[in-house]
Design a protein around this motif. Structure first.
Motif, PDB file in Angstrom:
ATOM      1  N   TRP A  73      -8.468   7.197  -8.628  1.00  0.00           N
ATOM      2  CA  TRP A  73      -8.269   6.611  -7.298  1.00  0.00           C
ATOM      3  C   TRP A  73      -7.046   5.708  -7.345  1.00  0.00           C
ATOM      4  O   TRP A  73      -6.979   4.776  -8.142  1.00  0.00           O
ATOM      5  N   PRO A  74      -6.028   5.970  -6.545  1.00  0.00           N
ATOM      6  CA  PRO A  74      -4.784   5.191  -6.631  1.00  0.00           C
ATOM      7  C   PRO A  74      -5.010   3.715  -6.293  1.00  0.00           C
ATOM      8  O   PRO A  74      -5.798   3.369  -5.400  1.00  0.00           O
ATOM      9  N   SER A  75      -4.311   2.860  -7.004  1.00  0.00           N
ATOM     10  CA  SER A  75      -4.353   1.435  -6.685  1.00  0.00           C
ATOM     11  C   SER A  75      -3.549   1.109  -5.435  1.00  0.00           C
ATOM     12  O   SER A  75      -3.826   0.136  -4.742  1.00  0.00           O
ATOM     13  N   SER A  76      -2.545   1.955  -5.133  1.00  0.00           N
ATOM     14  CA  SER A  76      -1.763   1.795  -3.911  1.00  0.00           C
ATOM     15  C   SER A  76      -1.360   3.183  -3.414  1.00  0.00           C
ATOM     16  O   SER A  76      -0.944   4.030  -4.202  1.00  0.00           O
ATOM     17  N   PHE A  77      -1.496   3.396  -2.109  1.00  0.00           N
ATOM     18  CA  PHE A  77      -1.186   4.694  -1.512  1.00  0.00           C
ATOM     19  C   PHE A  77       0.241   4.672  -0.958  1.00  0.00           C
ATOM     20  O   PHE A  77       0.658   3.707  -0.316  1.00  0.00           O
ATOM     21  N   SER A  78       0.961   5.766  -1.199  1.00  0.00           N
ATOM     22  CA  SER A  78       2.328   5.880  -0.701  1.00  0.00           C
ATOM     23  C   SER A  78       2.663   7.362  -0.520  1.00  0.00           C
ATOM     24  O   SER A  78       2.340   8.191  -1.375  1.00  0.00           O
ATOM     25  N   LEU A  79       3.298   7.681   0.598  1.00  0.00           N
ATOM     26  CA  LEU A  79       3.729   9.047   0.897  1.00  0.00           C
ATOM     27  C   LEU A  79       5.199   9.272   0.555  1.00  0.00           C
ATOM     28  O   LEU A  79       5.791  10.260   0.989  1.00  0.00           O
ATOM     29  N   GLY A  80       5.753   8.372  -0.243  1.00  0.00           N
ATOM     30  CA  GLY A  80       7.159   8.498  -0.598  1.00  0.00           C
ATOM     31  C   GLY A  80       7.472   9.732  -1.419  1.00  0.00           C
ATOM     32  O   GLY A  80       8.587  10.258  -1.350  1.00  0.00           O
TER      33      GLY A  80
END
Length: 306
Positions: free
Chosen positions: A70-77
């Motif tokens: 589970w990601p600690s921070s979500f980013s669509l970069g």
């Protein structure tokens, strides 16, 4: 005084309608709870890797390297970076062009070839069918060097550039797609009734008229199956695409390979971009299956019931 005893007959069992819930319960091979558990396990086996790939695509490279599910921070970069980092847009365009042309041409040639092999008796017919079956058993890895030498010789002796071109890759895929596509259509056409063709010939239809007006409209499930499998052959191939393409003609499968050698800061590979590019490259195939799934069921089961 005589007494008569009425004979009682047992009640007749209620008839079950085809496709009804009662008939499904009668024909079910496994108990309901066990069937539900198996379906859940199979669904998890397919969906868990896809969910992990998606979560990794919105995670940082360091987070994926640490093993975070589970990601600690979500980013669509990552989804915006993949188009400029390895030239994925050009690879996707080449894959769609080459694989799409392979699917269309192989399906068109397969239905006409199967029509001749199924409806006409001539010398060498069985030999051709057995030869097509034998070609499917040849591994593609054994053909890489012969095909490369053959296409390289075309430039040496004929002055025709084949290596590094899109049409050269198309010819290669068409060679390996034709045997399977032809066998799919042979199996499908064997299940079509001959009476329709005989009626068309009585009305004055020629061989081409029978093919285009009778065979083609009835053979769409088989044509779709052969075309999709030919498309997948060109879309998923990495071996021939790596050997026979250049940076300007490389496919999406070859573009994905560059992520394995690219590293962030010289230490961590681009895991996030790799996962994002994998999902983007898989999306066209999923959409293709969703659009033609009703034809796939009919085409794959053709010839199973006589």
């Amino acid at each position: 005084m005589t007494t008569s005893t009425a004979l009682r007959t047992p009640p007749e069992p209620a008839l079950t309608r085809p496709g009804s819930r009662r008939q499904a319960e009668v024909t079910r091979l496994l108990p309901g709870p066990l069937l539900a558990v198996i379906l859940v396990l199979l669904g998890a086996l397919v969906l868990v890797p896809v969910v992990y790939i998606f979560l990794a695509s919105v995670n940082s490279d360091l987070g994926v390297a640490r093993g975070e599910f589970w990601p600690s921070s979500f980013s669509l970069g990552n989804y915006s970076t993949i188009w400029s980092s390895v030239g994925l847009a050009g690879g996707l365009a080449n894959s769609v062009l080459v694989a799409g042309a392979t699917a269309v041409v192989s399906a068109a040639l397969a239905v006409s070839t199967a029509f001749v092999l199924v409806r006409y008796n001539f010398r060498g017919r069985l030999t051709i069918l057995r030869g097509l079956l034998g070609l499917q058993s040849v591994p593609g890895t054994l053909m890489v060097l012969p095909v490369f030498v053959l296409f390289s010789s075309a430039f040496t002796y004929l002055g025709v550039q084949v290596i590094g071109t899109q049409w050269g890759l198309f010819v290669t895929y068409l060679t390996f797609a034709m045997p399977f596509s032809t066998w799919v259509m042979v199996t499908y056409l064997r299940g079509l009734p001959r009476e329709l063709e005989e009626a068309a010939r009585i009305d004055g239809a020629s061989n081409l008229g029978v093919l285009f007006k009778i065979i083609l409209p009835l053979s769409w499930p088989g044509i779709v199956v052969s075309g999709i499998f030919a498309f997948l052959l060109g879309w998923n191939d990495v071996l021939f695409a790596s050997v026979m393409t250049r940076p300007g003609s490389q496919t999406a499968a070859v573009a994905l390979q560059t992520f394995t050698v690219s590293q962030e800061g010289g230490t961590i590979p681009y895991y996030g971009q790799m996962m994002a590019a994998a999902l983007v490259c898989a999306a066209p195939v999923v959409v293709l299956y969703l659009i033609f799934q009703r034809y796939l069921v009919g085409g794959l089961t053709a010839g199973g019931v006589k």
